[in-house]
Write a protein that holds these residues in place. Structure first.
Motif, short mmCIF file in Angstrom:
data_model
loop_
_atom_site.label_atom_id
_atom_site.label_comp_id
_atom_site.label_asym_id
_atom_site.label_seq_id
_atom_site.Cartn_x
_atom_site.Cartn_y
_atom_site.Cartn_z
N ILE A 177 -96.72 -60.21 11.41
CA ILE A 177 -97.26 -61.24 10.52
C ILE A 177 -96.17 -62.25 10.22
O ILE A 177 -95.08 -61.88 9.78
N GLU A 178 -96.49 -63.53 10.44
CA GLU A 178 -95.56 -64.62 10.15
C GLU A 178 -96.14 -65.50 9.04
O GLU A 178 -97.36 -65.54 8.85
N HIS A 179 -95.27 -66.20 8.35
CA HIS A 179 -95.69 -67.15 7.31
C HIS A 179 -94.58 -68.16 7.08
O HIS A 179 -93.46 -67.99 7.58
N TYR A 180 -94.91 -69.22 6.36
CA TYR A 180 -93.91 -70.21 5.96
C TYR A 180 -93.53 -69.92 4.52
O TYR A 180 -94.35 -70.12 3.62
N PRO A 181 -92.30 -69.43 4.28
CA PRO A 181 -91.89 -69.15 2.91
C PRO A 181 -92.04 -70.39 2.03
O PRO A 181 -91.79 -71.51 2.46
N GLY A 182 -92.48 -70.17 0.84
CA GLY A 182 -92.72 -71.28 -0.09
C GLY A 182 -94.15 -71.76 0.00
O GLY A 182 -94.86 -71.77 -1.00
N MET A 183 -94.58 -72.17 1.17
CA MET A 183 -95.95 -72.65 1.34
C MET A 183 -96.96 -71.53 1.11
O MET A 183 -97.96 -71.72 0.42
N THR A 184 -96.71 -70.38 1.67
CA THR A 184 -97.64 -69.25 1.55
C THR A 184 -97.76 -68.81 0.10
O THR A 184 -98.87 -68.64 -0.42
N GLU A 185 -96.63 -68.63 -0.57
CA GLU A 185 -96.67 -68.21 -1.97
C GLU A 185 -97.40 -69.24 -2.83
O GLU A 185 -98.18 -68.87 -3.71
N LYS A 186 -97.15 -70.52 -2.58
CA LYS A 186 -97.80 -71.58 -3.36
C LYS A 186 -99.32 -71.53 -3.17
O LYS A 186 -100.08 -71.66 -4.13
N ALA A 187 -99.76 -71.35 -1.94
CA ALA A 187 -101.20 -71.30 -1.66
C ALA A 187 -101.84 -70.09 -2.34
O ALA A 187 -102.91 -70.21 -2.95
N ILE A 188 -101.20 -68.94 -2.25
CA ILE A 188 -101.77 -67.73 -2.86
C ILE A 188 -101.73 -67.84 -4.38
O ILE A 188 -102.68 -67.45 -5.06
N ARG A 189 -100.66 -68.38 -4.92
CA ARG A 189 -100.58 -68.56 -6.37
C ARG A 189 -101.69 -69.49 -6.85
O ARG A 189 -102.31 -69.27 -7.90
N GLY A 190 -101.99 -70.52 -6.08
CA GLY A 190 -103.07 -71.44 -6.44
C GLY A 190 -104.43 -70.76 -6.47
O GLY A 190 -105.22 -70.97 -7.39
N ILE A 191 -104.71 -69.92 -5.49
CA ILE A 191 -106.01 -69.24 -5.45
C ILE A 191 -106.06 -68.15 -6.51
O ILE A 191 -107.13 -67.90 -7.09
N ALA A 192 -104.94 -67.52 -6.82
CA ALA A 192 -104.90 -66.52 -7.90
C ALA A 192 -105.15 -67.19 -9.25
O ALA A 192 -105.89 -66.66 -10.08
N THR A 193 -104.57 -68.37 -9.45
CA THR A 193 -104.82 -69.12 -10.68
C THR A 193 -106.29 -69.49 -10.79
O THR A 193 -106.90 -69.38 -11.87
N GLU A 194 -106.89 -69.90 -9.67
CA GLU A 194 -108.32 -70.21 -9.66
C GLU A 194 -109.14 -68.98 -10.06
O GLU A 194 -110.09 -69.08 -10.84
N ALA A 195 -108.79 -67.82 -9.54
CA ALA A 195 -109.51 -66.58 -9.87
C ALA A 195 -109.39 -66.24 -11.35
O ALA A 195 -110.38 -65.88 -12.00
N VAL A 196 -108.18 -66.37 -11.89
CA VAL A 196 -107.96 -66.08 -13.31
C VAL A 196 -108.84 -66.98 -14.18
O VAL A 196 -109.49 -66.52 -15.12
N GLU A 197 -108.89 -68.26 -13.84
CA GLU A 197 -109.69 -69.21 -14.63
C GLU A 197 -111.18 -69.02 -14.41
O GLU A 197 -111.96 -69.02 -15.37
#
Length: 158
Positions: free
Chosen positions: A49-69
């Motif tokens: 599994i590969e990812h772009y550090p920073g970008m991946t965390e930001k995207a997941i944090r955004g969707i997690a924030t959406e779920a919380v709200e």
């Protein structure tokens, strides 16, 4: 809210225990752990599994924030691994904490669907026949579309 993208293994039981420790105000805790699988028809030796550090965390944090709200969660946890994983290894974990079970279940399912279909990870399977990049499956995309329609206020017909 905690989002972790990490190479090292994690223990879902320990993570879950720490996630809701000391909370007496919640009525529902939902968790899901994904495991790397290898089936008999298409066995794999390794999932990379590969990812772009920073970008991946930001995207997941955004969707997690959406779920919380969206589901008024009290807390949520998302852990996703990268690197070289073997069949049987834990690949990801989602946990949601809410006052009521319906919100906790729906939010957890939403997060799992996002991680499966839209999170910026690239997966390559290693098998006896070689290496193969894993393509997005139509079924996973259709499942994610349900949440988009729901947010837009459209009826879920399936």
């Amino acid at each position: 809210m905690r989002v972790q993208v990490q190479e090292h293994a994690f223990d879902p039981g320990s993570e879950l225990g720490g996630f809701h420790a000391g909370r007496t105000d919640a009525g529902a805790l939902v968790s899901f752990s994904g495991i790397v699988r290898s089936d008999d028809q298409a066995p794999i030796a390794l999932l990379e599994i590969e990812h772009y550090p920073g970008m991946t965390e930001k995207a997941i944090r955004g969707i997690a924030t959406e779920a919380v709200e969206r589901w008024q969660l009290m807390d949520c946890l998302v852990i996703h691994r990268f690197g070289r994983l073997k069949p049987g290894d834990h690949i990801m974990m989602v946990a949601t904490l809410a006052k009521h079970r319906a919100e906790a279940f729906e939010a957890a399912e939403f997060l799992m669907d996002y991680l499966k279909s839209r999170a910026p990870f690239w997966k390559r399977e290693h098998s006896a026949s070689g290496k193969l990049w894993v393509a997005s499956r139509d079924k996973d995309e259709a499942t994610m579309e349900r949440w988009v329609r729901q947010e837009a206020g459209e009826a879920d017909c399936g």
